[in-house]
Design a protein around this motif. Structure first.
Motif, PDB file in Angstrom:
ATOM      1  N   VAL A 161       0.861  -1.183   0.000  1.00 22.57           N
ATOM      2  CA  VAL A 161       0.000   0.000   0.000  1.00 22.57           C
ATOM      3  C   VAL A 161       0.893   1.227   0.000  1.00 22.57           C
ATOM      4  N   ASN A 162       0.959   1.888  -1.137  1.00 18.09           N
ATOM      5  CA  ASN A 162       1.804   3.080  -1.273  1.00 18.09           C
ATOM      6  C   ASN A 162       3.220   2.837  -0.759  1.00 18.09           C
TER       7      ASN A 162
ATOM      8  N   GLU B 115     -10.787  -1.040  -1.083  1.00 17.41           N
ATOM      9  CA  GLU B 115      -9.627  -0.628  -1.878  1.00 17.41           C
ATOM     10  C   GLU B 115      -9.451   0.883  -1.843  1.00 17.41           C
TER      11      GLU B 115
ATOM     12  N   ARG C 208      -7.939   1.757   1.718  1.00 18.78           N
ATOM     13  CA  ARG C 208      -6.549   1.359   1.981  1.00 18.78           C
ATOM     14  C   ARG C 208      -5.584   2.020   1.005  1.00 18.78           C
ATOM     15  N   ASN C 209      -5.998   2.249  -0.241  1.00 15.74           N
ATOM     16  CA  ASN C 209      -5.104   2.892  -1.194  1.00 15.74           C
ATOM     17  C   ASN C 209      -4.853   4.364  -0.872  1.00 15.74           C
TER      18      ASN C 209
END
Length: 516
Positions: A396-397, A443, A446-447
């Protein structure tokens, strides 16, 4: 959201509790609102310390610097009861709020009421709690509490005096002692906590969520406190109609802050103090003994507004900030967004968000090893109903993460854990079973999770109550446009200033706005 205690360490193997099992059991009984409540309490397990559920030191003592008297009455068993509960109250409500100007204001109001109390020998200790909740209550022995959230909502000294006189009436009538003797209430509280949290009555944790003992006054006791409180209010020289007026303001705020205007507000004044229309009318009837409304008593508006100008509003820096649909925490160095139409609620034990189609989100964190496998953490037993075949490693990132699905009765869940340094942050997204929006919603959330930049952290400032004076040409629309921290600026401006629909303002009028 509270910063973690240094040295605390929780890993998946240390936390075998059934977080989702508690959710599943409650769902059968209470429905969607119970699901949200259980998401709030999901990690309140005796062996599972959440980053968002800070424990206060066990040796925390009552303040040695009370604002009304130097010491609470000595050799008084009632005072001993209050002293025993005092640290738990502080732990549940973010500790004491310290601001000399505001403390002097509240002390002045309490002192005026003490002078006309039915028991002149009773001393009082007033504590301002560092919480945005709208609440006030009393413990045996003269311990009085008012949250800074309630002070921000009030518009004059008489309204706060109305709240405090009601709570002082509970003390002088010994209602706390009577309530303490009701063993059946304690039995009920124990059973509720055991069923919901799969835990025993664990001190401040049980008090933080249930507060059942604080809400156990009978209707007769509440009405008795109303009668005594309004009499004290009038005899102290305050506007005796302030009690009814502020009850209306609290009801208006409850409607504003609720996703469902008809739903109950939890952990606030109205949840533990009945607000039936008949009770408001009874307060007005008692006030008529002092004269007609608008003609008697002092409201104390100017000195009150002076006393709360600059008051911290909403979340404290230690808990992070909610800015519309974004949560930011400078101490933890993180931020994330929720989809449009969701409402974020930054509670002591977790960040919750609720949205369309009965969607609920919980975010919290635990301390963990920087080498522990996140997929192993997901499958370590803290999530009931986990579907092992869905567990997968993701990023995540740029941060290591893991994701899985779970199912519990009528609900489907998406569970994501993200590691940053030695912390594991957790997202739990819940939708009704079969709802096709689960994956897209999870999504999106969390993104959006990422580290904040040093500049973003430096730019984060707490919101405060600012008292402004209306100038020529100012209107409700122009002044409310200056409000920060909400996308419903006009509505919140009206509620905070008790301005009904159709009201107007005049040059020279002093009003509250929320700004940094």
């Amino acid at each position: 959201m509270i910063f973690p205690i240094e040295g605390s360490s929780i890993t998946g193997g240390d936390c075998p509790g059934q977080a989702l099992a508690a959710t599943r059991t409650s769902r059968k009984r209470h429905g969607y609102r119970a699901l949200v409540s259980m998401l709030a309490a999901a990690t309140l397990l005796t062996s599972c310390q959440s980053i968002l559920d800070q424990s206060y030191q066990a040796d925390l003592k009552p303040s040695t610097n009370p604002q009304i008297v130097d010491t609470v009455q000595k050799n008084d068993p009632r005072a001993a009861m209050g002293a025993r509960e005092h640290p738990r109250i502080l732990a549940s409500y973010g500790g004491e709020y310290h601001d000399a100007k505001t403390e002097r204001l509240v002390a002045r109001i309490t002192g005026a009421l003490t002078a006309v109390s039915e028991n002149p020998n009773q001393s009082y200790r007033i504590t301002i709690l560092n919480s945005p909740a709208i609440n006030a209550f009393a413990l045996p022995g003269g311990y009085l509490y008012v949250t800074r959230g309630l002070l921000a909502l009030a518009n004059d000294a008489s309204e706060v005096a109305a709240v405090l006189s009601h709570e002082m009436a509970h003390v002088t009538a010994n209602h706390g002692i009577e309530r303490q003797k009701r063993e059946e209430a304690e039995v009920i509280a124990s059973r509720v906590v055991a069923e919901v949290l799969s835990s025993d009555l664990a001190g401040k944790q049980a008090l933080a969520r249930g507060k059942l003992r604080l809400a156990a006054f009978s209707r007769q006791q509440e009405l008795q406190a109303d009668v005594i409180g309004v009499r004290m209010l009038g005899e102290a020289g305050y506007d005796a109609y302030a009690a009814a007026r502020f009850l209306d303001s609290m009801a208006a705020y409850a409607r504003f802050s609720s996703v469902d205007p008809e739903s109950d507000q939890s952990l606030d004044f109205l949840s533990s103090h009945p607000n039936a229309p008949q009770r408001v009318e009874l307060a007005r009837q008692h006030a008529r003994a002092f004269g007609q409304e608008g003609t008697v008593g002092d409201k104390g508006r100017d000195y009150y507004l002076n006393g709360i100008d600059g008051l911290l509003y909403g979340d404290s820096p230690e808990e992070g900030y909610v800015r519309n649909e974004t949560f930011l925490h400078a101490g933890l160095g993180i931020r994330f967004d929720v989809p449009e139409g969701f409402r974020i609620d930054n509670k002591a034990e977790a960040v919750l968000a609720t949205g369309p189609d009965e969607t609920a989100i919980r975010f919290d964190g635990v301390e963990g090893s920087d080498t522990q496998s996140l997929t192993n953490y997901l499958t370590s037993g803290w999530v009931a109903g986990l579907q092992p075949n869905t567990v997968r490693d993701i990023t995540v990132n740029g941060l290591p993460a893991a994701n899985a699905k779970a199912s519990a009765e009528r609900w489907d869940f998406d569970v994501t854990v993200i590691r940053m340094d030695k912390r594991i942050f957790r997202f739990l997204t819940a939708v009704p079973k079969g709802n096709s929006t689960l994956q897209a919603t999870a999504e999106t959330i969390r993104n959006s999770f990422r580290k904040i930049t040093p500049q973003e952290a430096a730019d984060l400032k707490p919101l405060r109550v600012r008292v402004v004076t209306a100038q020529q040409g100012d209107t409700i629309t122009t002044l409310s446009a200056r409000m920060m921290g909400t996308d419903r600026k006009l509505d919140l401006f009206r509620v905070l200033n008790a301005l009904p629909t159709g009201a107007s303002i005049t040059p020279g009028q002093r009003l509250k706005i929320i700004s940094d």
